[in-house]
Motif scaffolding. Structure first.
Motif, short mmCIF file in Angstrom:
data_model
loop_
_atom_site.label_atom_id
_atom_site.label_comp_id
_atom_site.label_asym_id
_atom_site.label_seq_id
_atom_site.Cartn_x
_atom_site.Cartn_y
_atom_site.Cartn_z
N THR A 127 -11.46 0.44 -10.64
CA THR A 127 -10.01 0.31 -10.80
C THR A 127 -9.49 -0.99 -10.18
OG1 THR A 127 -9.92 1.60 -8.80
CG2 THR A 127 -9.54 2.79 -10.84
N SER A 180 -7.79 -4.43 -11.99
CA SER A 180 -6.51 -5.04 -11.63
C SER A 180 -6.69 -6.50 -11.27
CB SER A 180 -5.89 -4.36 -10.41
OG SER A 180 -5.73 -3.02 -10.65
N TYR A 194 -10.05 21.53 -2.72
CA TYR A 194 -9.30 20.27 -2.72
C TYR A 194 -8.54 20.09 -1.41
CZ TYR A 194 -5.83 16.78 -3.55
OH TYR A 194 -5.05 15.67 -3.40
N TYR A 205 -11.28 16.14 -17.82
CA TYR A 205 -11.61 16.46 -16.41
C TYR A 205 -12.79 17.43 -16.32
CZ TYR A 205 -8.58 13.89 -13.29
OH TYR A 205 -8.02 12.89 -12.54
N ARG A 265 -1.24 14.80 -6.72
CA ARG A 265 -2.57 14.23 -6.92
C ARG A 265 -2.53 12.71 -7.11
NH1 ARG A 265 -6.62 18.31 -7.53
NH2 ARG A 265 -7.91 16.52 -6.97
N ALA A 320 -13.99 5.58 -8.21
CA ALA A 320 -12.53 5.38 -8.11
C ALA A 320 -12.19 4.16 -7.28
CB ALA A 320 -11.88 6.63 -7.50
N VAL A 358 -4.22 9.80 -18.32
CA VAL A 358 -4.44 10.77 -17.24
C VAL A 358 -4.19 12.16 -17.84
CG1 VAL A 358 -3.58 11.58 -15.01
CG2 VAL A 358 -3.68 9.11 -15.46
N PRO A 384 0.86 3.28 -12.24
CA PRO A 384 -0.57 3.03 -12.36
C PRO A 384 -1.40 3.91 -11.43
CG PRO A 384 0.50 1.24 -11.18
CD PRO A 384 1.59 2.11 -11.72
N CYS A 430 -2.92 8.75 -6.31
CA CYS A 430 -4.09 8.03 -5.80
C CYS A 430 -4.06 7.90 -4.28
CB CYS A 430 -4.11 6.63 -6.41
SG CYS A 430 -5.49 5.65 -5.83
N ARG A 455 -4.35 16.61 -18.11
CA ARG A 455 -4.17 17.91 -17.43
C ARG A 455 -4.28 19.03 -18.47
NH1 ARG A 455 -4.27 14.90 -13.58
NH2 ARG A 455 -2.77 14.75 -11.87
N ARG A 489 -9.06 16.96 1.04
CA ARG A 489 -7.99 15.96 1.24
C ARG A 489 -7.63 15.85 2.72
NH1 ARG A 489 -4.55 12.50 -2.54
NH2 ARG A 489 -3.16 11.61 -1.02
N SER A 538 -6.03 -0.46 -2.24
CA SER A 538 -6.26 -1.28 -3.42
C SER A 538 -5.27 -2.46 -3.49
CB SER A 538 -6.13 -0.41 -4.66
OG SER A 538 -6.05 -1.20 -5.78
C1 HEM Z 1 -5.92 -0.46 -9.02
C2 HEM Z 1 -6.52 0.44 -8.36
C3 HEM Z 1 -6.41 1.92 -8.60
C4 HEM Z 1 -5.79 2.60 -9.60
C5 HEM Z 1 -5.02 2.04 -10.79
C6 HEM Z 1 -6.00 4.00 -9.34
C7 HEM Z 1 -5.49 5.02 -10.12
C8 HEM Z 1 -5.54 6.35 -9.80
C9 HEM Z 1 -4.85 7.41 -10.50
C10 HEM Z 1 -3.96 7.22 -11.75
C11 HEM Z 1 -5.11 8.56 -9.87
C12 HEM Z 1 -4.58 9.94 -10.27
C13 HEM Z 1 -5.48 10.66 -11.24
C14 HEM Z 1 -4.85 11.94 -11.76
O1 HEM Z 1 -3.71 12.24 -11.46
O2 HEM Z 1 -5.53 12.66 -12.52
C15 HEM Z 1 -6.01 8.27 -8.78
C16 HEM Z 1 -6.53 9.20 -7.92
C17 HEM Z 1 -7.47 8.90 -6.96
N1 HEM Z 1 -7.89 7.63 -6.59
FE1 HEM Z 1 -7.25 5.89 -7.31
N2 HEM Z 1 -6.76 4.14 -8.21
C18 HEM Z 1 -7.03 2.90 -7.72
C19 HEM Z 1 -7.76 2.59 -6.59
C20 HEM Z 1 -8.41 3.50 -5.81
C21 HEM Z 1 -9.20 3.18 -4.65
C22 HEM Z 1 -9.41 1.78 -4.08
C23 HEM Z 1 -9.71 4.37 -4.19
C24 HEM Z 1 -10.60 4.64 -3.02
C25 HEM Z 1 -10.96 3.82 -2.13
C26 HEM Z 1 -9.22 5.42 -5.05
C27 HEM Z 1 -9.51 6.75 -4.94
C28 HEM Z 1 -8.86 7.76 -5.63
C29 HEM Z 1 -9.08 9.19 -5.36
C30 HEM Z 1 -10.08 9.78 -4.39
C31 HEM Z 1 -8.20 9.89 -6.21
C32 HEM Z 1 -7.98 11.40 -6.25
C33 HEM Z 1 -6.89 11.71 -5.26
C34 HEM Z 1 -6.50 13.17 -5.19
O3 HEM Z 1 -6.52 13.88 -6.20
O4 HEM Z 1 -6.15 13.60 -4.08
N3 HEM Z 1 -8.43 4.86 -6.03
N4 HEM Z 1 -6.23 6.91 -8.74
#
Ligand code: HEM
Length: 452
Positions: free
Chosen positions: A268, A272, A99, A80, A399, A264, A332, A393, A401, A334, A103, A407
């Motif tokens: 991702t 999928s 943050y 990170y 935190r 992001a 993932v 996933p 997604c 930390r 958010r 998605s």
């Molecule tokens: C299959 C699709 C997706 C997967 C597998 C996925 C997976 C993840 C994961 C595992 C995290 C957590 C990361 C952590 O805890 O360190 C995350 C956070 C996040 N994802 Fe996704 N994501 C997907 C789609 C998307 C899409 C479509 C967007 C935006 C349009 C997005 C935006 C974000 C954002 C901004 C975070 C940070 C959220 C926060 O900390 O408040 N993701 N995602």
């Protein structure tokens, strides 16, 4: 007192497991779980400079890291830190007050109602994809590039209100280059200063500069198209946002958000979709069942809408099973602030802790025949009987997604449009995968299409 001697692979005498972790961290973690159990300690680098990584694989342990003890596990681990230097302080990387503010600001874009409103744009883009694929002369498409472009176009149209056609190739080459660099440095015991003109540093700097340029262009284009402050997409919300003292986000803060959402929001979902199609192409029985469901729901040839998601439970199961086998975020990370106990093992203060959907999703105690593609694992009854963190996933806890529903909606509606139009046959039956920032197919994933 919990155990302090956490088992793990000895690695090579001088470098520990450094090469295993940088070359193929998914395999290294999977092998380690099988051999050493649910909490494993890896070392990397020569004695004296050795870095340690604590991997947590059991659903209980994962729950502690992401949710139960989330305050103790911060986004300050080596990976990170590297992501933050490369991609800035957007919603994915920011912490604490920054943050919370971000958010709060961005959340309204991701309410269920709002996301359902994106179905129109998804429908238009997926229809364009069907037409594009229908025009391919030999019917063979490499889904990796195709679906990555599709997901990028879709997220840009919805969140940035602009089209990114000109930027697509740059984004598609720069993110993976930067991702590889971040992972190499994240697992390295000693990190060469970024300013040194090594080939690796230069390549990463070029990728980063290109990505910054693209984001600045997206912002500028939107501004030139009209009043960014009035539009109700990500750029509009961010441009209109005011802090308590009336202050606005400056240009670099705006760019950081665009960069994070570009990454992001497209890689991702593209992953999928790619693997869901690949698995359907490989499994005719499940494909036929999904097609029957789609034909019943979209019988009149119309574009799919948000409400169709509920009428496509089997296709949703297929997608969930594809995300079990190919979770886009395979690792993932930390940093533990204080010493703590996870799954009966003592994790020291300052430890770099990594959970792995890739490994937990194949955990033999939680998944029968984990290598087999079986969408029936995701019937409501079986889902309800399973540990909340056997399948994660999208991460979990505070935190998790923000784009999860977006998605799922995009993927299911797009799969529906594609399955209605085409029958599929897999050309690449075995697809090696690797993990940089996200899970990647390491080679083409081609399918042969036949119009239905
Ligand atoms: C299959 C699709 C997706 C997967 C597998 C996925 C997976 C993840 C994961 C595992 C995290 C957590 C990361 C952590 O805890 O360190 C995350 C956070 C996040 N994802 Fe996704 N994501 C997907 C789609 C998307 C899409 C479509 C967007 C935006 C349009 C997005 C935006 C974000 C954002 C901004 C975070 C940070 C959220 C926060 O900390 O408040 N993701 N995602």
């Amino acid at each position: 007192m919990p155990s302090t001697r956490i088992p793990g692979p000895p690695g090579l005498p001088l470098i520990g497991s450094m090469f295993d972790l940088t070359r193929d961290p998914l395999r290294a973690c999977l092998d380690a779980q099988r051999e050493y159990g649910d909490v494993v300690r890896f070392t990397a680098g020569p004695p004296g400079l050795r870095a340690e990584f604590y991997m947590v694989f059991s659903p209980d342990g994962v729950q502690q890291v992401l949710a139960g003890q989330a305050a103790n596990f911060r986004k300050e681990n080596a990976i990170y830190e590297e992501v933050r230097i490369s991609l800035g302080n957007g919603l994915l990387t920011a912490q604490d007050g920054d943050y919370q503010r971000q958010r709060r600001l961005i959340q309204p874009l991701f309410t269920r109602k709002r996301v359902d409103g994106y179905a129109d744009a998804i429908g238009i883009e997926s229809q364009a994809l069907v037409e594009r694929w229908a025009a391919v002369p030999d019917g063979v498409v490499d889904t990796v590039g195709e679906l990555s472009r599709f997901a990028l176009r879709t997220v840009a149209r919805i969140l940035f209100g602009t089209d990114v056609e000109a930027a697509i190739e740059v984004v598609r080459t720069s993110f993976p280059a930067l991702g590889e660099y971040i992972m190499d440095r994240g697992f390295a015991p000693v990190r060469i200063p970024r300013q040194w003109p090594t080939p690796g540093n230069r390549k990463a700097l070029t990728a980063q500069t290109e990505l910054y340029r693209i984001c600045d262009e997206i912002i500028a284009r939107r501004r030139s198209q009209g009043q960014a402050d009035e539009a109700e997409d990500l750029l509009g919300l961010l441009a209109a946002a005011r802090g308590e003292g009336g202050e606005q986000l400056d240009a670099s803060e705006l760019r950081d958000q665009v960069l994070v959402f570009l990454l992001a929001g497209h890689e991702t979902t593209a992953t999928s979709l790619t693997f869901a199609l690949h698995l359907l192409a490989l499994h005719p029985e499940q494909r036929k069942r999904a097609q029957q469901e789609v034909d019943g729901v979209l019988a009149d040839g119309r574009r799919p809408v948000a409400a169709d998601l509920e009428a496509l439970p089997y296709l949703t199961r297929v997608l969930k099973e594809a995300m079990r086998l190919y979770p886009a975020a395979g690792l993932v990370g930390r940093r533990a602030v204080a010493e703590c106990e996870i799954d009966g093992q003592r994790i020291p203060a300052g430890a770099d802790v990594i959970v792995s959907p890739w490994v937990t999703h194949r955990h033999p105690d939680h998944w029968e025949n984990p290598a087999v593609f079986d969408p029936e694992r995701f019937t409501p009854e079986r889902e309800a009987a399973r540990h909340r963190y056997a399948w994660y996933p999208f991460g979990g806890g505070p935190r998790a997604c923000i784009g999860q529903h977006f998605s799922m909606l995009e993927s299911v509606l797009t799969l529906a449009a594609l399955l209605r139009a085409f029958d599929l046959e897999a050309i690449d039956t075995v697809v090696p995968v690797g993990q940089t920032l996200t899970l990647q197919a390491e080679g083409p994933v081609r399918v042969r299409l036949a119009a239905r």
